[in-house]
Design an enzyme around this catalytic site. Structure first.
Site, PDB file in Angstrom:
ATOM      1  CG  HIS A  43      47.143  33.053  47.174  1.00 52.87           C
ATOM      2  ND1 HIS A  43      46.965  33.332  45.846  1.00 52.87           N
ATOM      3  CD2 HIS A  43      47.217  34.264  47.794  1.00 52.87           C
ATOM      4  CE1 HIS A  43      46.922  34.634  45.666  1.00 52.87           C
ATOM      5  NE2 HIS A  43      47.089  35.222  46.831  1.00 52.87           N
ATOM      6  CG  ASP A  48      36.595  38.486  44.006  1.00 52.40           C
ATOM      7  OD1 ASP A  48      37.734  38.810  43.626  1.00 52.40           O
ATOM      8  OD2 ASP A  48      35.635  38.324  43.227  1.00 52.40           O
ATOM      9  CE1 TYR A  76      35.480  30.243  42.289  1.00 55.13           C
ATOM     10  CE2 TYR A  76      35.467  29.234  40.110  1.00 55.13           C
ATOM     11  CZ  TYR A  76      36.128  29.924  41.106  1.00 55.13           C
ATOM     12  OH  TYR A  76      37.434  30.297  40.921  1.00 55.13           O
ATOM     13  CE1 TYR A 179      39.246  37.775  37.462  1.00 51.86           C
ATOM     14  CE2 TYR A 179      39.600  37.213  35.152  1.00 51.86           C
ATOM     15  CZ  TYR A 179      40.087  37.642  36.374  1.00 51.86           C
ATOM     16  OH  TYR A 179      41.423  37.926  36.513  1.00 51.86           O
ATOM     17  CG  LEU A 200      32.177  33.214  44.225  1.00 54.77           C
ATOM     18  CD1 LEU A 200      31.387  32.428  43.178  1.00 54.77           C
ATOM     19  CD2 LEU A 200      33.092  34.225  43.540  1.00 54.77           C
TER      20      LEU A 200
END
EC number: 5.4.99.25
Length: 314
Positions: A43, A48, A76, A179, A200
């Site tokens: 990947h 997460d 995101y 992050y 998320l």
């Protein structure tokens, strides 16, 4: 002595997986590898377990170029719970602090604005970054905190979507190495109430088309359909793959003739008119349109091979 042949198929390309919630990136990677019966898979930056969304999975020779996606922008959608801080900065962690919400709309707007543009971010202890050869989350699980240096990141766009009670929804377009959990944790501290991620979703990676994303359930359905039709599963699965050079699509393209391609594939730099003056480039053979690999413009203006495609027999 010939080298042993890898187990699995020589299948090359990038699958845009819609990762399900609750699964680790490595778990879904292994499932995709098994479904495709691929000899290699990797990947391009873990999500997460709590997160869903686009996880490009490289198969076969495409794994050689996955590193270029690590450098790409991401987008995101995140929902934060205000008033609670957790040890992991998301809902999978333990609540370590609760505080009331006392900030105004103006203070929220100012806090959000402070994250836009170029900033410095100190990575969470619950990340896969390494310190002295060991991942930070391994230290964190032992209750050990180690020093981390702030790293430059860029938030190109931060959109306020909604706030309802103690929930805040945002959309964030950011550079590599950002992050989202840390942004939310830092935002909670700026607001004086604490915050953590409860939802998320990665909406996009680089320029990959969102409509090409597929789920594990869709992949399995194709396998079942192929079995029912008594045809190879690859016949239905392989058309889902993006080209193996797509991880490097942000880099300039240089087409070289077949005569030069022979030298390039043997590790020799070649001259090509119209090539950029410097930097990395994608190299294609002009007659066949075949991707040969990544090159770099050397001091003499030649296209020098840096990472080459090796063709395996079918």
């Amino acid at each position: 002595m010939s080298r042993p042949r890898r187990r699995g198929r020589d299948v090359h390309g990038v699958l845009l997986l819609d990762k399900p919630q609750g699964a680790s990136s490595n778990d879904v990677l292994q499932k995709v590898k098994r479904i495709y019966n691929a000899n290699r898979a990797g990947h391009t930056g873990a999500l997460d377990p709590l997160a869903t969304g686009m996880l490009p999975i490289c198969l076969g020779e495409a794994t050689k170029f996955s590193q270029y996606l690590l450098d790409s922008d991401k987008r995101y959608r995140v929902i934060a719970k205000l008033g609670q801080r957790t040890d992991t900065s998301d809902a999978d962690g333990q609540v370590v602090e609760e505080r009331p919400l006392t900030f105004s709309d103006e203070q929220l707007a100012a806090a959000l604005d402070s994250f836009r543009g170029e900033t410095q971010q100190v990575p969470s202890m619950y990340s896969a970054l390494k310190y002295q050869g060991k991942k930070l989350y391994e230290y964190a699980r032992q209750g050990i905190e180690v020093p981390r240096e702030a790293r430059p990141i860029t938030v190109y766009e931060l959109l306020f979507i909604r706030r309802e009670g103690d929930e805040l929804e945002l959309e964030i377009h950011c550079s590599k190495g950002t992050y989202i959990r840390t942004i939310i944790d830092d935002l909670g501290e700026k607001l004086g109430c604490g915050a953590h991620v409860i939802f998320l979703r990665r909406l996009a990676v680089s320029k990959y088309p969102v409509e090409r994303m597929v789920t594990l359930e869709q992949l399995q359905a194709l396998v079942d359909e192929a079995a029912a039709q008594d045809i190879p599963a690859a016949q239905l699965l392989d058309p889902l793959l993006m080209p193996m050079d797509s991880p490097a699509s942000d880099y300039p393209l240089v087409n070289i003739p077949e005569t030069s391609a022979v030298y390039f594939k043997n590790g020799n730099p070649v001259r090509q008119s119209g090539a950029p003056l410097n930097g990395l480039v994608r190299v294609m053979e002009s007659e066949s349109g075949k991707f040969l690999g990544m090159g770099e413009i050397d001091d003499e203006g030649r296209v020098a091979p840096r990472r080459l495609v090796v063709e395996y027999p079918a």
